[in-house]
Design an enzyme around this catalytic site. Structure first.
Site, PDB file in Angstrom:
ATOM      1  N   HIS A 120      -3.290  -3.397 -10.585  1.00  0.00           N
ATOM      2  CA  HIS A 120      -4.060  -2.340 -10.710  1.00  0.00           C
ATOM      3  C   HIS A 120      -4.722  -2.507 -11.934  1.00  0.00           C
ATOM      4  O   HIS A 120      -3.540  -2.666 -13.388  1.00  0.00           O
ATOM      5  CB  HIS A 120      -3.649  -0.593 -10.441  1.00  0.00           C
ATOM      6  CG  HIS A 120      -3.364  -0.568  -9.148  1.00  0.00           C
ATOM      7  ND1 HIS A 120      -4.002   0.285  -8.279  1.00  0.00           N
ATOM      8  CD2 HIS A 120      -1.900  -0.597  -8.580  1.00  0.00           C
ATOM      9  CE1 HIS A 120      -3.946   0.579  -7.327  1.00  0.00           C
ATOM     10  NE2 HIS A 120      -2.776  -0.452  -7.019  1.00  0.00           N
TER      11      HIS A 120
ATOM     12  N   CYS B  45       0.653  -1.228   0.202  1.00  0.00           N
ATOM     13  CA  CYS B  45      -0.085   0.141  -0.427  1.00  0.00           C
ATOM     14  C   CYS B  45       0.900   1.541  -0.098  1.00  0.00           C
ATOM     15  O   CYS B  45       1.476   1.342   1.273  1.00  0.00           O
ATOM     16  CB  CYS B  45      -0.849  -0.120   1.139  1.00  0.00           C
ATOM     17  SG  CYS B  45      -2.019   1.391   1.140  1.00  0.00           S
TER      18      CYS B  45
ATOM     19  N   CYS C 162      -4.970   6.570  -3.544  1.00  0.00           N
ATOM     20  CA  CYS C 162      -4.084   5.337  -3.299  1.00  0.00           C
ATOM     21  C   CYS C 162      -2.771   5.438  -3.738  1.00  0.00           C
ATOM     22  O   CYS C 162      -2.613   5.864  -4.878  1.00  0.00           O
ATOM     23  CB  CYS C 162      -4.931   4.035  -4.276  1.00  0.00           C
ATOM     24  SG  CYS C 162      -4.220   2.698  -4.653  1.00  0.00           S
TER      25      CYS C 162
ATOM     26  N   GLU D 235     -10.970   0.723  -4.489  1.00  0.00           N
ATOM     27  CA  GLU D 235      -9.832  -0.266  -4.016  1.00  0.00           C
ATOM     28  C   GLU D 235     -10.548  -0.929  -3.589  1.00  0.00           C
ATOM     29  O   GLU D 235     -11.226  -1.432  -2.907  1.00  0.00           O
ATOM     30  CB  GLU D 235      -9.854   0.256  -2.665  1.00  0.00           C
ATOM     31  CG  GLU D 235      -8.176   1.751  -3.040  1.00  0.00           C
ATOM     32  CD  GLU D 235      -7.290   1.616  -2.030  1.00  0.00           C
ATOM     33  OE1 GLU D 235      -6.894   0.630  -1.969  1.00  0.00           O
ATOM     34  OE2 GLU D 235      -7.199   2.862  -1.728  1.00  0.00           O
TER      35      GLU D 235
ATOM     36  N   GLY E  67      -1.428   2.871  -6.795  1.00  0.00           N
ATOM     37  CA  GLY E  67      -2.403   3.319  -8.038  1.00  0.00           C
ATOM     38  C   GLY E  67      -2.110   4.886  -8.446  1.00  0.00           C
ATOM     39  O   GLY E  67      -2.164   4.860 -10.091  1.00  0.00           O
TER      40      GLY E  67
END
Length: 284
Positions: free
Chosen positions: A158, A83, A218, A208, A221
């Protein structure tokens, strides 16, 4: 004053670009790994727990040369490899707790992450190398039109969909469809909707997995969006990404890898009543 409970534990609440997290110093908490998922699933729901997009445990390093390891869990209790915004929060807390210096390396399920804690709350992290870039994939749906998208793994998978006006997209609806599509089974994917304003600026909205809805930001992302846009010749290698939470993330694509820079803020620290949630630490 008499303690309200003997079964209380300290936690930290932090946010990075609107992604909020519950963090624990597991070097002192010593919670077994098999219980971490339940803690995340129990405490992340808003209104009934502390409320967060995810939960992070900072732990003793298992690899020589690492300052610490982390265990990251989504709000639904599922474990995630990486993350981006969470990594910035983890790095700043580790520095504050004395687990690491300003320059640090820590272990994640996606590999080693390098971080630099800067002034004014900013943290720069070198994400794990981007992998499995695929451009112009067509996703077919039974009840809607096909979708042209791109995909890449920047620590977690992603999908990236380029839009004319990202503010008009039904992120929750279309994001859920793409996230659950058989082409991404069994783990699913995060889904990013981007609008390229110019070569140095991108607007981003993200659905998400694990949260199962749109979030304010994100980090991985944002990195995936710039990797894709750069591969398509739509942007430069240094881009400012504006998230749906109106925060600005800086993504730099360099030969050494993908770098993410942004603020990581302490919101509060508190004492949790474990009894309220039926949680306990074995041996206590």
């Amino acid at each position: 004053m008499k303690p309200l409970s003997s079964n209380m534990q300290q936690f930290f609440k932090m946010q990075g670009s609107g992604n909020d997290f519950i963090l624990w110093d597991n070097t002192s908490l010593n919670l077994p790994g098999e219980l971490m998922s339940r803690w995340a699933e129990t405490l992340c729901p808003r209104g009934f727990g502390i409320g967060a997009d995810g939960m992070i445990f900072l732990d003793n390093p298992r690899t020589q040369g690492h300052d610490f390891d982390w265990h990251f869990f989504n709000a639904d209790g599922s474990r995630a490899e990486m993350c981006g915004n969470g990594s910035r929060c983890a790095a700043r807390l580790a520095h504050r707790l004395g687990l690491a210096g300003r320059e640090q390396v820590f272990g994640t399920d996606a590999g080693a992450v390098r971080a630099q804690v800067k002034d004014k709350g900013k943290v720069r992290v070198q994400l794990t190398p981007a992998e499995n870039l695929q451009l112009h994939s067509i996703l077919n749906f039974e009840e809607s039109s096909p979708v042209n998208l791109h995909s890449v793994n920047t620590g977690v998978p992603h999908a990236v969909i380029i839009c004319d006006d990202v503010h008009k997209v039904n992120v929750s609806g279309l994001g859920r469809m793409v996230r659950m599509h058989p082409d991404f089974a069994p783990a699913g994917t995060n889904v990013n909707f981007i609008q390229v304003k110019d070569r140095g600026h991108i607007y981003l909205r993200t659905y998400e997995r694990g949260v199962e809805d749109e979030t304010f930001a994100c980090g991985t992302g944002a990195a995936a969006s710039v990797v894709v846009a750069s591969a398509l010749g739509l942007c430069a290698n240094s881009v400012q990404v504006v998230t749906s939470g109106k925060e600005h993330l800086n993504i730099d694509l360099q030969e050494q890898g993908v770098f993410l820079t942004g603020k990581a803020d302490f919101i509060y620290q508190g004492m949790l009543f474990l009894d309220t949630f039926g949680l306990k630490i074995p041996g206590d």
